[in-house]
Write a protein that holds these residues in place. Sequence first.
Motif, mmCIF file in Angstrom:
data_model
loop_
_atom_site.group_PDB
_atom_site.id
_atom_site.type_symbol
_atom_site.label_atom_id
_atom_site.label_comp_id
_atom_site.label_asym_id
_atom_site.label_seq_id
_atom_site.Cartn_x
_atom_site.Cartn_y
_atom_site.Cartn_z
ATOM 1 N N THR A 130 0.704 -1.408 -0.017
ATOM 2 C CA THR A 130 -0.019 0.176 0.099
ATOM 3 C C THR A 130 0.856 1.348 -0.153
ATOM 4 O OG1 THR A 130 -0.105 0.150 2.398
ATOM 5 C CG2 THR A 130 -1.774 -1.138 1.234
ATOM 6 N N GLY A 131 2.128 1.140 0.379
ATOM 7 C CA GLY A 131 2.986 2.391 0.456
ATOM 8 C C GLY A 131 3.091 2.712 1.881
ATOM 9 N N ASN A 132 2.527 1.726 2.678
ATOM 10 C CA ASN A 132 2.705 2.248 4.018
ATOM 11 C C ASN A 132 3.981 1.680 4.743
ATOM 12 O OD1 ASN A 132 2.255 2.940 6.766
ATOM 13 N ND2 ASN A 132 0.312 1.356 7.251
ATOM 14 N N PHE A 133 4.908 2.498 5.315
ATOM 15 C CA PHE A 133 6.269 1.932 5.872
ATOM 16 C C PHE A 133 5.785 1.644 7.365
ATOM 17 C CE2 PHE A 133 10.555 2.932 7.354
ATOM 18 C CZ PHE A 133 11.064 1.577 7.183
ATOM 19 N N VAL A 134 5.899 0.439 8.050
ATOM 20 C CA VAL A 134 5.246 -0.002 9.184
ATOM 21 C C VAL A 134 6.633 -0.762 10.070
ATOM 22 C CG1 VAL A 134 2.967 -0.443 8.372
ATOM 23 C CG2 VAL A 134 4.620 -2.582 8.545
ATOM 24 N N LEU A 135 6.320 -0.256 11.309
ATOM 25 C CA LEU A 135 7.376 -0.842 12.264
ATOM 26 C C LEU A 135 6.394 -1.937 13.143
ATOM 27 C CD1 LEU A 135 10.226 -0.677 13.338
ATOM 28 C CD2 LEU A 135 9.525 1.013 15.260
ATOM 29 N N ARG A 136 6.813 -3.075 13.026
ATOM 30 C CA ARG A 136 6.206 -4.501 13.513
ATOM 31 C C ARG A 136 6.963 -5.025 14.565
ATOM 32 N NH1 ARG A 136 4.581 -8.059 8.372
ATOM 33 N NH2 ARG A 136 6.939 -8.611 8.616
ATOM 34 N N SER A 137 6.083 -5.071 15.791
ATOM 35 C CA SER A 137 6.645 -6.105 16.638
ATOM 36 C C SER A 137 6.774 -7.453 16.473
ATOM 37 C CB SER A 137 5.833 -5.673 17.952
ATOM 38 O OG SER A 137 4.628 -6.443 17.949
ATOM 39 N N PRO A 138 7.407 -8.212 17.289
ATOM 40 C CA PRO A 138 7.792 -9.684 16.918
ATOM 41 C C PRO A 138 6.344 -10.266 17.049
ATOM 42 C CG PRO A 138 9.253 -8.918 18.595
ATOM 43 C CD PRO A 138 8.196 -7.822 18.436
ATOM 44 N N ASN A 139 5.216 -9.847 17.401
ATOM 45 C CA ASN A 139 4.111 -10.506 17.625
ATOM 46 C C ASN A 139 2.889 -10.173 16.281
ATOM 47 O OD1 ASN A 139 2.960 -8.077 18.323
ATOM 48 N ND2 ASN A 139 2.146 -8.625 20.358
ATOM 49 N N GLY A 140 3.672 -9.327 15.432
ATOM 50 C CA GLY A 140 2.878 -8.839 14.344
ATOM 51 C C GLY A 140 2.124 -7.523 14.447
ATOM 52 N N THR A 141 2.203 -6.789 15.558
ATOM 53 C CA THR A 141 1.497 -5.623 15.808
ATOM 54 C C THR A 141 2.334 -4.587 15.309
ATOM 55 O OG1 THR A 141 0.650 -6.542 17.879
ATOM 56 C CG2 THR A 141 0.558 -4.140 17.711
ATOM 57 N N TYR A 142 1.544 -3.588 14.817
ATOM 58 C CA TYR A 142 2.179 -2.340 14.182
ATOM 59 C C TYR A 142 2.317 -1.472 15.362
ATOM 60 C CZ TYR A 142 0.819 -3.848 9.456
ATOM 61 O OH TYR A 142 0.559 -4.439 8.213
ATOM 62 N N ILE A 143 3.683 -0.862 15.513
ATOM 63 C CA ILE A 143 3.828 -0.290 16.655
ATOM 64 C C ILE A 143 4.221 1.282 16.335
ATOM 65 C CG2 ILE A 143 4.619 -1.886 18.456
ATOM 66 C CD1 ILE A 143 7.548 -1.342 17.519
ATOM 67 N N TRP A 144 4.526 1.493 14.879
ATOM 68 C CA TRP A 144 4.523 2.513 14.373
ATOM 69 C C TRP A 144 4.082 2.355 12.734
ATOM 70 C CZ3 TRP A 144 7.448 4.572 10.319
ATOM 71 C CH2 TRP A 144 7.344 5.891 10.229
ATOM 72 N N GLN A 145 3.454 3.340 12.291
ATOM 73 C CA GLN A 145 3.283 3.495 10.720
ATOM 74 C C GLN A 145 3.397 4.867 10.097
ATOM 75 O OE1 GLN A 145 -0.494 1.795 9.431
ATOM 76 N NE2 GLN A 145 -1.333 2.470 11.370
ATOM 77 N N SER A 146 3.878 4.773 8.848
ATOM 78 C CA SER A 146 4.063 6.255 8.256
ATOM 79 C C SER A 146 2.791 6.800 7.688
ATOM 80 C CB SER A 146 4.880 6.037 6.616
ATOM 81 O OG SER A 146 4.127 5.282 5.989
ATOM 82 N N PHE A 147 1.617 5.912 7.424
ATOM 83 C CA PHE A 147 0.413 6.644 7.302
ATOM 84 C C PHE A 147 -0.150 7.201 8.629
ATOM 85 C CE2 PHE A 147 -1.525 3.479 3.945
ATOM 86 C CZ PHE A 147 -0.700 3.680 2.997
ATOM 87 N N ASP A 148 0.316 7.299 9.568
ATOM 88 C CA ASP A 148 -0.142 8.024 10.730
ATOM 89 C C ASP A 148 0.584 9.474 10.665
ATOM 90 O OD1 ASP A 148 -2.023 6.197 11.426
ATOM 91 O OD2 ASP A 148 -0.434 5.212 13.200
ATOM 92 N N HIS A 149 1.506 9.383 9.895
ATOM 93 C CA HIS A 149 2.509 10.826 9.871
ATOM 94 C C HIS A 149 2.479 11.222 8.382
ATOM 95 C CE1 HIS A 149 3.460 9.967 14.116
ATOM 96 N NE2 HIS A 149 3.478 8.467 13.733
ATOM 97 N N PRO A 150 1.521 11.447 7.645
ATOM 98 C CA PRO A 150 1.512 12.111 6.320
ATOM 99 C C PRO A 150 2.308 13.233 6.103
ATOM 100 C CG PRO A 150 -0.492 12.429 7.062
ATOM 101 C CD PRO A 150 0.405 11.610 8.235
#
Length: 750
Positions: A130-150
């Motif tokens: 999608t173009g979203n750059f995400v920081l993912r925890s070991p359990n797969g949860t997004y702990i940060w994503q670029s979509f939240d900071h356009p």
Amino acid sequence: MAASCVPIFIVLLFLSSFCKSDDDTLTQAKPLFSSDKLVSKGGDFALGFFSPTSSNTSLYLGVWYNTIPARTVVWVANRDSPIAASSSATLAITNSSDLVLSDAQGLASWATKTNIVAGGAGTAAVLLDTGNFVLRSPNGTYIWQSFDHPTDTLIPSMKFVASYGAQVVGRLIAWKSSDDPSSGDFSCGLDPTSPALQMLIRNGSKLYYRGVWNGATVSGGTYSSNDDSIVYQVNVGQGGEVSLTLNVSDGSPLTRIVLEHTGKLTSLSWINQSWVVIGSRPDAACGIYSSCGPFGYCDFTKAVPVCQCLDGFQPNGLDVSSGCRRTETLTCSKQSHFVALPGMKVPDKSLHIPNRSFDDCTAECNSDCSCTAYAYRSLSSVIARVSLPRCLVWKGELIDTGKYNGNTSFTAGTYPNLGENLYLRLADTNGIKAHIRSAGNRQNKGILKRQILGHFSSSSEITDKIIEFPFISFEDVVAATNNFSDSNQIGMGGFGKVYKGMIDGGKEVAIKRLSEGSRQDATRQHVLDWPTRFKIIKGVARGLLYLHQDSRLTIIHRDLKASNILLDTEMNPKISDFGMATIFGENQQQGNTARVAGTYGYMSPEYMMEGSFSVKSDTYSFGVLLLEIVSGLKISSAQLTMNYPSLTNFAWKLWEDGKACELVDSSIFETCPLHEVLRCIHVGLLCVEDHPNDRPLMSSVIFSLENESALLPSPKQPLYFAQINCKTKETRDYTENSMNTITITTLQGR
């Protein structure tokens, strides 16, 4: 020699695979360096370092489209703290699960803040399709994503949270220039304090542009071209969260919304190897905030939008740029009335009156002499399928108002109408306005009609100035028709004979009926070629627009069909037979009747089943008529198979199966521009949709027919009615209208 080549080849292949850095994932053990990039699995997006100018003096970390030749950046991490190009840059995941961008000296240029103490070893950063750059925890949860900071761009699937409660959460901030990603002067976001759900563009602290969404839960509309669609959607979630989402269907071109450094919010699609502008706001000089001054409005219905004064106002100076003043002073001691102004962008600085019906909203403004205008809209919730009433009132000056013609660009309101009804308070003058005010409700429709007819005969001055209908005396009608001579009769309508004649110095009243030209003969094939049919379609649409919106009175025809369309010698269409027409009062948007009267097949579902009618009922009838003209078939033609007893059902099935061209009349198929005919079918199917709110207004119909670049929503399957006995297809209630009414359709003007 040959034997030695084998191990060398294997080594080169191994090194190539090992050194390749353009996969989609970053880990703590594998940081990203200046020469590296991540590429999403689908290959559409890339993340890496770029320099926006040829000088290459600064490095930025960003995301761009990977599949097009022109680098188009959609997100920048360190826009206000670039790294010198002479220094190497590194993006790494720390032990505290943060992303940190640093230069060769280890100085951080940009970093995330996840507030996680440990766990970096299992954390990964992934560039999604999608173009979203995400920081993912070991359990797969997004702990940060670029979509939240356009930065300055919205792309499909991005949920842009604009506000939460009364707090602004997200804003788009333009680049400083076309080659400088740093934060520019222009910013864009929603105004959480406004009940009108306003989108604001600011130039620094100064308001530059104000857009109004006239829907709450879902607004913006669906626009499509064939099977491709773009959806701009505003969502109001729980807790007062307001967000904007851009979605596209599979196969649609690359699409983005960008706040340009010039201050324009623009929607673009990648078509034919270039970015094509789909819509832009502001798109006219008078569209800039408050350019037309108090009580002025930007008229977007003009080819070149200009400032105009609201009804009942005149310019303060030589032009409207300094605003407008009332032609009749409004005071609390003087009687007043409201006029309905359709298709309006509502003014700024409104007050919200909660939990009000339309009548309550009207009474709220009417009871307060300082109230200068009000607007009411029943906002539909797509999720809950309920109506959410929204009553807005204004006191004092009306600022930043506009008038639209149904343009459906991305900053529009709910498809297809960009504006809404604005009810403006004016001082009473001697004459018809005060009478309309006193009789403009549903219970007094008959009184209203009689008063208007009385004014037609008693005051030609008022008629010319206010009503905009020509006055023709009964004596003129008798003379024009040679005392209703049979030699002047051209047909038989549901309420009596139809005549032709010459009146008012050569105005021809009526010539022939469209239905008379429906015979499959050589004359019809020559006269009713595609250009002629398209001319008739657009002419009828303009006639309905006049009845619904451009006339001072809102007139619902209620019996639009082929036999009620008259054609002159130039094949210009005129709508006739107003025996069932209804005039709406100033504040009326819908009518109901216990006696359903009309023509089977042309009647809308809500009118046929519930007796409810509005301008959208005429839109439905127009859609049926359009499909008839394109196909050469009648609504319940004998040529249809038993599987498709209704033309609307038949047309829908062909459209759904991708065979809409089979609906086109064989006599014009070889010579007509197929894209134009298919567009007409598309519009026709939109007009016959089940729910009135899903049908376009006639202003949007005309715009869609005349602008091939305008994107259209995908039609929904129309409601199917089983065929009834042919003898009951014409179901008129003659007691609902007077049999002594004479209806005249002139051929000059609409």
